[in-house]
Write an enzyme that holds these catalytic residues in place. Structure first.
Site, PDB file in Angstrom:
ATOM      1  N   HIS A  38      -4.327  -3.724   6.150  1.00  0.00           N
ATOM      2  CA  HIS A  38      -4.075  -3.972   4.729  1.00  0.00           C
ATOM      3  C   HIS A  38      -5.395  -4.406   4.091  1.00  0.00           C
ATOM      4  O   HIS A  38      -5.709  -5.582   3.997  1.00  0.00           O
ATOM      5  CB  HIS A  38      -3.013  -5.049   4.522  1.00  0.00           C
ATOM      6  N   ASP A  87       0.837  -1.200   0.000  1.00  0.00           N
ATOM      7  CA  ASP A  87       0.000   0.000   0.000  1.00  0.00           C
ATOM      8  C   ASP A  87       0.875   1.254   0.000  1.00  0.00           C
ATOM      9  O   ASP A  87       0.592   2.234  -0.693  1.00  0.00           O
ATOM     10  CB  ASP A  87      -0.910  -0.022   1.238  1.00  0.00           C
TER      11      ASP A  87
HETATM   12  P1  NDP Z   1      -0.741 -16.061  -3.798  1.00  0.00           P
HETATM   13  O1  NDP Z   1       0.655 -16.505  -3.675  1.00  0.00           O
HETATM   14  O2  NDP Z   1      -1.119 -15.234  -4.960  1.00  0.00           O
HETATM   15  O3  NDP Z   1      -1.223 -15.303  -2.482  1.00  0.00           O
HETATM   16  C1  NDP Z   1      -0.917 -15.786  -1.189  1.00  0.00           C
HETATM   17  C2  NDP Z   1      -1.541 -14.904  -0.139  1.00  0.00           C
HETATM   18  O4  NDP Z   1      -1.018 -13.596  -0.237  1.00  0.00           O
HETATM   19  C3  NDP Z   1      -3.049 -14.771  -0.228  1.00  0.00           C
HETATM   20  O5  NDP Z   1      -3.552 -14.833   1.087  1.00  0.00           O
HETATM   21  C4  NDP Z   1      -3.225 -13.408  -0.815  1.00  0.00           C
HETATM   22  O6  NDP Z   1      -4.415 -12.784  -0.379  1.00  0.00           O
HETATM   23  C5  NDP Z   1      -2.061 -12.673  -0.166  1.00  0.00           C
HETATM   24  N1  NDP Z   1      -1.750 -11.361  -0.749  1.00  0.00           N
HETATM   25  C6  NDP Z   1      -1.359 -10.277  -0.056  1.00  0.00           C
HETATM   26  N2  NDP Z   1      -1.152  -9.245  -0.840  1.00  0.00           N
HETATM   27  C7  NDP Z   1      -1.429  -9.644  -2.075  1.00  0.00           C
HETATM   28  C8  NDP Z   1      -1.408  -8.999  -3.331  1.00  0.00           C
HETATM   29  N3  NDP Z   1      -1.102  -7.745  -3.496  1.00  0.00           N
HETATM   30  N4  NDP Z   1      -1.716  -9.708  -4.407  1.00  0.00           N
HETATM   31  C9  NDP Z   1      -2.042 -10.995  -4.291  1.00  0.00           C
HETATM   32  N5  NDP Z   1      -2.104 -11.651  -3.107  1.00  0.00           N
HETATM   33  C10 NDP Z   1      -1.797 -10.981  -2.021  1.00  0.00           C
HETATM   34  O7  NDP Z   1      -1.734 -17.304  -3.750  1.00  0.00           O
HETATM   35  P2  NDP Z   1      -1.643 -18.724  -4.432  1.00  0.00           P
HETATM   36  O8  NDP Z   1      -2.989 -19.311  -4.277  1.00  0.00           O
HETATM   37  O9  NDP Z   1      -0.977 -18.671  -5.745  1.00  0.00           O
HETATM   38  O10 NDP Z   1      -0.629 -19.501  -3.492  1.00  0.00           O
HETATM   39  C11 NDP Z   1      -0.870 -19.758  -2.162  1.00  0.00           C
HETATM   40  C12 NDP Z   1      -0.096 -20.993  -1.797  1.00  0.00           C
HETATM   41  O11 NDP Z   1      -0.174 -21.126  -0.402  1.00  0.00           O
HETATM   42  C13 NDP Z   1      -0.666 -22.266  -2.409  1.00  0.00           C
HETATM   43  O12 NDP Z   1       0.388 -22.954  -3.042  1.00  0.00           O
HETATM   44  C14 NDP Z   1      -1.206 -23.035  -1.209  1.00  0.00           C
HETATM   45  O13 NDP Z   1      -1.019 -24.439  -1.349  1.00  0.00           O
HETATM   46  C15 NDP Z   1      -0.348 -22.479  -0.111  1.00  0.00           C
HETATM   47  N6  NDP Z   1      -0.836 -22.544   1.243  1.00  0.00           N
HETATM   48  C16 NDP Z   1       0.095 -22.906   2.143  1.00  0.00           C
HETATM   49  C17 NDP Z   1      -0.188 -23.008   3.447  1.00  0.00           C
HETATM   50  C18 NDP Z   1       0.891 -23.461   4.352  1.00  0.00           C
HETATM   51  O14 NDP Z   1       2.067 -23.332   4.002  1.00  0.00           O
HETATM   52  N7  NDP Z   1       0.563 -23.989   5.506  1.00  0.00           N
HETATM   53  C19 NDP Z   1      -1.526 -22.720   3.969  1.00  0.00           C
HETATM   54  C20 NDP Z   1      -2.436 -22.301   2.959  1.00  0.00           C
HETATM   55  C21 NDP Z   1      -2.090 -22.210   1.639  1.00  0.00           C
HETATM   56  P3  NDP Z   1      -5.793 -12.876  -1.187  1.00  0.00           P
HETATM   57  O15 NDP Z   1      -6.314 -14.276  -0.945  1.00  0.00           O
HETATM   58  O16 NDP Z   1      -6.603 -11.813  -0.532  1.00  0.00           O
HETATM   59  O17 NDP Z   1      -5.475 -12.607  -2.619  1.00  0.00           O
END
Ligand code: NDP
Length: 327
Positions: free
Chosen positions: A189, A161
């Site tokens: 955020h 931001d």
């Molecule tokens: P991203 O890598 O795109 O996003 C991950 C997180 O970052 C989301 O919560 C997202 O929020 C947040 N975020 C914060 N700022 C931003 C921004 N500017 N733009 C986009 N996202 C932002 O998500 P993916 O789905 O590609 O990847 C997530 C990974 O996490 C997956 O591989 C999943 O398996 C893994 N995962 C791992 C966990 C663990 O390690 N225990 C638990 C849960 C998931 P928002 O949803 O609001 O976009």
């Protein structure tokens, strides 16, 4: 040469992870003389673990001189072992038909487990940055779940931001983004965050005086910064993963290496500054030095700013009330 430090990243096979890991490994986060060991966490799901293997193959193929090791994990107790830095990127996205309470509960489960794991096995000085949304509340949950670690070491990402606001102000004033100082973003955020340029300067001149347009501030600038994530999704069909990863690098680099007296924005637990109740993880202006951040104090809060701060605080307190029973 320096001893390697351990950097844990969760959600490592996701979109942000893909834009983040290569930059950490190349030295952009902790310095070009600091070797790193990456400790990557993904969910146990076979698809996620396979994707993580692919990312690790690419990391190997970059032959980064500073990359002293890479580990793949599905258990936070292993991923956070002795870690010096933890970037908590993975979070549960809102699925179809999912209520806000379900989303909070799903993330409370993830961040309670991760906070406990950090508490049990991480370095006692671990610096934690939560990127996964709702970031401030997830940081609060992890902090509350790690009573043996200093609360001040749990932070949330407001830097995207901040950077978005800086870029809008550079365009508006026709100056370079690197010339902008003393900008901050207060609060959550989320679209309620309050980007505040009242103290900001560009080339030493007051941005408020240069802009001199409170209608632009309220009706154009704040909505543009607040809704920037949605605008990028609308344009790209994908979320703003690269700029989010970039902001995570900026946040950690400044925290670890210092901001040289400049203000940056971090989401950090309040100690009561500016009337924000203690413990609320809130975006504040900070300066950083020697691996510590310090909230900038004594700034005047005018009526417009107070109103904005109250709105974003109320939203955050609502989120935190929504997870209290789960902690
Ligand atoms: P991203 O890598 O795109 O996003 C991950 C997180 O970052 C989301 O919560 C997202 O929020 C947040 N975020 C914060 N700022 C931003 C921004 N500017 N733009 C986009 N996202 C932002 O998500 P993916 O789905 O590609 O990847 C997530 C990974 O996490 C997956 O591989 C999943 O398996 C893994 N995962 C791992 C966990 C663990 O390690 N225990 C638990 C849960 C998931 P928002 O949803 O609001 O976009």
């Amino acid at each position: 040469s320096k001893t390697p430090v351990r950097v844990a990243v969760t959600g490592a096979a996701g979109q942000i992870g893909y834009a983040l890991l290569f930059r950490i490994a190349s030295g952009e986060m902790l310095g070009k003389d600091q070797p790193v060991i990456l400790q990557l966490l993904e969910i146990p799901d076979e698809k996620a673990q396979n994707a993580l293997k692919g990312v690790i193959m690419e990391l190997e193929d970059c032959a980064f001189p500073l990359l002293a090791g890479v580990e793949a994990h599905s258990d936070p107790l292993q991923a956070f072992k002795d870690t010096d830095y933890a970037l908590l990127v993975g979070a549960r996205p809102r699925g179809p038909g999912m209520e806000r309470a379900d989303l909070l509960a799903a993330n409370a489960q993830i961040f309670t487990a991760q906070g406990k794991a950090l508490n049990a096995v991480a370095s006692r000085n671990v610096k934690v940055l939560v990127v996964g949304n709702p970031a401030n509340t997830n940081a609060y949950i992890a902090m509350k779940s790690a009573p043996d670690l200093p609360a001040k070491n749990f932070t949330a990402m407001l830097r995207l931001d901040h950077n978005r606001a800086a870029s809008q102000l550079a365009a508006k004033t026709g100056t370079a983004v690197g010339d902008i100082k003393k900008l901050t973003v207060w609060g959550n955020h989320s679209p309620t965050m309050y980007a505040d340029y009242r103290f900001a300067t560009t080339n030493g001149k007051s941005i408020k005086d240069l802009v001199n347009d409170q209608v632009w501030n309220a009706d154009t600038f704040l909505p543009t910064v607040g809704k920037r994530g949605a605008a990028i999704i609308a344009a790209r069909g994908l979320s703003s993963a690269a700029s989010a990863a970039n902001a995570a690098i900026d946040h950690m680099r400044d925290w670890a290496l210092g901001s040289n007296g400049e203000w940056v924005t971090m989401g950090v637990p309040s100690n009561g500054e500016y009337g924000i109740p203690a413990g609320v993880v809130f975006g504040f202006p900070v300066t950083t030095a020697g691996g510590e951040y310090k909230i900038v104090e004594g700034l005047e809060i005018d009526a417009f700013s107070q109103e904005r701060i109250n709105i974003t605080l109320a939203e955050l307190q609502g989120e935190q009330d929504g997870v209290k029973h789960l902690l």
